[in-house]
Design a protein around this motif. Sequence first.
Motif, short mmCIF file in Angstrom:
data_model
loop_
_atom_site.label_atom_id
_atom_site.label_comp_id
_atom_site.label_asym_id
_atom_site.label_seq_id
_atom_site.Cartn_x
_atom_site.Cartn_y
_atom_site.Cartn_z
N TYR A 274 -3.37 1.13 7.46
CA TYR A 274 -4.06 0.75 6.21
C TYR A 274 -4.68 1.96 5.56
O TYR A 274 -5.42 2.73 6.19
CB TYR A 274 -5.12 -0.30 6.52
CG TYR A 274 -5.72 -0.95 5.32
CD1 TYR A 274 -4.93 -1.51 4.33
CD2 TYR A 274 -7.10 -1.02 5.17
CE1 TYR A 274 -5.49 -2.12 3.22
CE2 TYR A 274 -7.68 -1.64 4.07
CZ TYR A 274 -6.86 -2.18 3.10
OH TYR A 274 -7.42 -2.79 1.99
N SER A 275 -4.37 2.17 4.28
CA SER A 275 -4.78 3.39 3.59
C SER A 275 -6.30 3.51 3.45
O SER A 275 -6.83 4.62 3.38
CB SER A 275 -4.13 3.45 2.19
OG SER A 275 -4.53 2.33 1.41
N LYS A 315 -3.46 -8.98 5.18
CA LYS A 315 -2.89 -7.71 4.73
C LYS A 315 -1.90 -7.15 5.76
O LYS A 315 -0.87 -6.56 5.38
CB LYS A 315 -4.01 -6.69 4.47
CG LYS A 315 -4.83 -6.96 3.22
CD LYS A 315 -5.85 -5.85 3.01
CE LYS A 315 -6.56 -5.98 1.66
NZ LYS A 315 -7.34 -7.21 1.54
N HIS A 319 1.95 -6.31 4.98
CA HIS A 319 2.53 -4.99 5.23
C HIS A 319 3.80 -5.12 6.08
O HIS A 319 4.80 -4.42 5.82
CB HIS A 319 1.51 -4.10 5.95
CG HIS A 319 2.04 -2.75 6.31
ND1 HIS A 319 2.20 -1.75 5.38
CD2 HIS A 319 2.46 -2.24 7.50
CE1 HIS A 319 2.68 -0.67 5.98
NE2 HIS A 319 2.86 -0.95 7.26
N ASN A 322 6.47 -6.30 3.77
CA ASN A 322 6.89 -5.24 2.84
C ASN A 322 7.83 -4.26 3.51
O ASN A 322 8.85 -3.86 2.93
CB ASN A 322 5.66 -4.51 2.30
CG ASN A 322 4.80 -5.40 1.43
OD1 ASN A 322 5.21 -6.49 1.03
ND2 ASN A 322 3.58 -4.95 1.15
N GLN A 323 7.49 -3.83 4.72
CA GLN A 323 8.28 -2.79 5.38
C GLN A 323 9.58 -3.33 5.96
O GLN A 323 10.61 -2.65 5.90
CB GLN A 323 7.44 -2.14 6.50
CG GLN A 323 6.23 -1.38 6.00
CD GLN A 323 6.61 -0.23 5.10
OE1 GLN A 323 7.55 0.52 5.37
NE2 GLN A 323 5.87 -0.07 4.02
N TRP A 460 -4.34 -5.42 -6.30
CA TRP A 460 -4.41 -5.66 -4.86
C TRP A 460 -4.77 -7.10 -4.54
O TRP A 460 -4.65 -7.54 -3.39
CB TRP A 460 -5.41 -4.69 -4.23
CG TRP A 460 -5.00 -3.27 -4.45
CD1 TRP A 460 -5.54 -2.39 -5.33
CD2 TRP A 460 -3.93 -2.57 -3.80
NE1 TRP A 460 -4.88 -1.19 -5.28
CE2 TRP A 460 -3.89 -1.27 -4.35
CE3 TRP A 460 -3.01 -2.92 -2.82
CZ2 TRP A 460 -2.96 -0.32 -3.93
CZ3 TRP A 460 -2.08 -1.97 -2.41
CH2 TRP A 460 -2.07 -0.70 -2.97
N SER A 466 0.79 -6.10 -5.26
CA SER A 466 0.40 -5.21 -4.17
C SER A 466 1.63 -4.65 -3.46
O SER A 466 1.67 -3.47 -3.10
CB SER A 466 -0.49 -5.98 -3.18
OG SER A 466 -0.79 -5.17 -2.06
N SER A 469 3.22 -1.99 -5.70
CA SER A 469 2.40 -0.78 -5.71
C SER A 469 2.58 0.01 -4.42
O SER A 469 2.59 1.24 -4.44
CB SER A 469 0.93 -1.14 -5.90
OG SER A 469 0.70 -1.70 -7.17
N GLU A 470 2.74 -0.68 -3.30
CA GLU A 470 2.90 0.00 -2.01
C GLU A 470 4.27 0.63 -1.87
O GLU A 470 4.40 1.76 -1.40
CB GLU A 470 2.66 -0.99 -0.87
CG GLU A 470 2.85 -0.38 0.51
CD GLU A 470 2.64 -1.38 1.63
OE1 GLU A 470 3.11 -1.13 2.75
OE2 GLU A 470 2.00 -2.43 1.38
#
Length: 676
Positions: A274-275, A315, A319, A322-323, A460, A466, A469-470
């Motif tokens: 997480y950034s 989140k 993630h 997303n990945q 976000w 979100s 954006s990622e």
Amino acid sequence: MRLAITRVVVPRAASGVFKKRRSSLDIDQSGNKMHAPRRIHARKGSLQELPNMPLDIVFEVFLHLQPLDLLNLARTSRPFRSLLMRRSAASFWRAARQNVEGDFPECPSFMSEPAYANLCFSSHCHGCVKPNVQTVYWGFRARFCKTCKQTRLCRVKHYEAVLILPGGGRYSWPIPRVSVSKGRYVYRRSDIEAFETALLAVDESKRKSVFQEQTEYWEAVSEHMDECQRWDEALKTKRSEELQDKRDDRLEAILEKLREAGWEEEIEFMENVYSMGFQSLNLISAVRRPGALTERVWNNMLPEVTQAMNDMRVKREEHRFNQQVAKPRIEAMKLAMLAFRQEYGQIFPSTREFAFFPGVKGLLNAPEEVEITVESFGVLRAEIPKHLTIWKDRVDNLLREFIKTKRGAAEGIDPLRLAIGAYYRCKECGEALWYPNVLIHACLSKCYDNHDYNTLCYEWKDQYRSMISELVGGKHWDTHHLCFDVKPIWKVIEAFEMDPSRATTEDMDHCQVRLTCNHRICTSDGVLAVMTWRVAMMHNFSMHLSNNRPSYAIWKIVHPRLVAKAAGPEAMRAILDRDDTERAGDEAWGCMRCLAFDGRHKRQQVYEHLQDVHGAATPGPADVFYNLDSTDSHHPHDTYLIQPNSSTGSMEMDEFFEDALASGVAAYDSLDEDED
């Protein structure tokens, strides 16, 4: 014989309920009543007996106090003030300074010990006694609140800090000052007045000695000021580090409790992926506070911490999606975009904006079990033209508003049809941009500053935004990083004897007038550069506006005979600019089959890539694309008329003009305007 004392409790009934009350009497073993000894409760921190103590004990206590403690004692009573403010008490103050943390500077010769302690440790304004004033002006030996700072201090530039006396005499101010910016200082008004009074009070022959004394005083103050500032900064830094260490210890204790509660995966995600790290926990005020984590504190913050960890679990799952799911889909979408660009033209939205087309969003956000490939985006082909029209209308309207805010167009004329709306510059890369290529410039869809990131803050909260954006980054196209050089553009169009508020791009393209620049940096003996309006725009930018010392071009209309002579080279230049063979050396080519070569390479390099990686035996035009947004994408160029047997005096320039003659974009001419 010592008697054993026991306490007797006498009960009392009230409204049917027995209540216990302690008696003030004690009874011994013989049955005799005895009064209990009176219990004295001393007030915490009370030093009311200190003045009655022997002096040797008082002095011993003084040796273990801080300077602020001595100040507070001196302010409690007259005897203490009389004792601590006399010169003979200086040893107490010196001993107190030894107890101060850090490398505390010695008391300067121009201050007394109590005054020095008051400056360093008593946080009140020295002008109005307002409390809690933390800013210390070490050079002025004072603290000032915001109000007193405005009335007692003045900001002066270094060259203004000079005193000129009647009858002659010029003296710079050798008085305490505080630097606030480069070449600007703050002085205390009373110091300026005192210095002027001291000079006026003596004869002119003695002013030099007064000035020297004041200079020596300022040097001593300046040296001590630097020492105090270093001590103060070191103390603040140490205190800040101590508080941060305590916060880190509390956060670690919280994480340990969360691990015990089963949040191990979320903690690992926050720590490694997480950034924003542990920011979601640090937003909770109880987590940020320095101090040990007690059970009571933990129980009080537990609901907020649990909510933050539940949000982090969401989140983490996003993630993972997303990945593992969305990222391959976006790679397939980018390959589909290459085919759409070939079909519908290079004026195409960015990857981010394309991802928000309704059909595209549905494919990228499809359930995890649905397989999405490049072919899946083919079903959108019929909808692409409609969405392209909507996108282009949006960005065109942004450009129209941008032009209107800089300089208005004539009423009833579309600003994008005007010549002034055809040329722009990018603030970030400095590239010259022509309409419509400006609509696909990459810098205008990237995030560079707080303005850009602030526009994305709300994203976000939305799962799809979100995700984009990622995985894609950037922002929607806007004009924030676009530069519109109104005045130079206006002058170029006026030089062609056209009205900038009405001249359209079509009018300028059909204009038969040509310009040349007579600026000293642009002229060469025996060479005349003949420019169309587009070439003049580029010349103005590259030669006069892109360097550290911008200048304006000196335009001159080329004689009609010379314009006619340059028509042949100008036509050849237009052919070469459109010829793919001529542009093959531009680093603007990309591969249609993958994303590795994205429009920043030479065409031959892309052909070799197609053969080596994709096994294409004979790559052709359908396998490559030309990136109109590349910094090497073609711009209009000059044509030249050159006198026979002339030389510029530069071998490099002579070779350049020889190549221009060989390629047909230059011609020999006497450059005589009156020649038939």
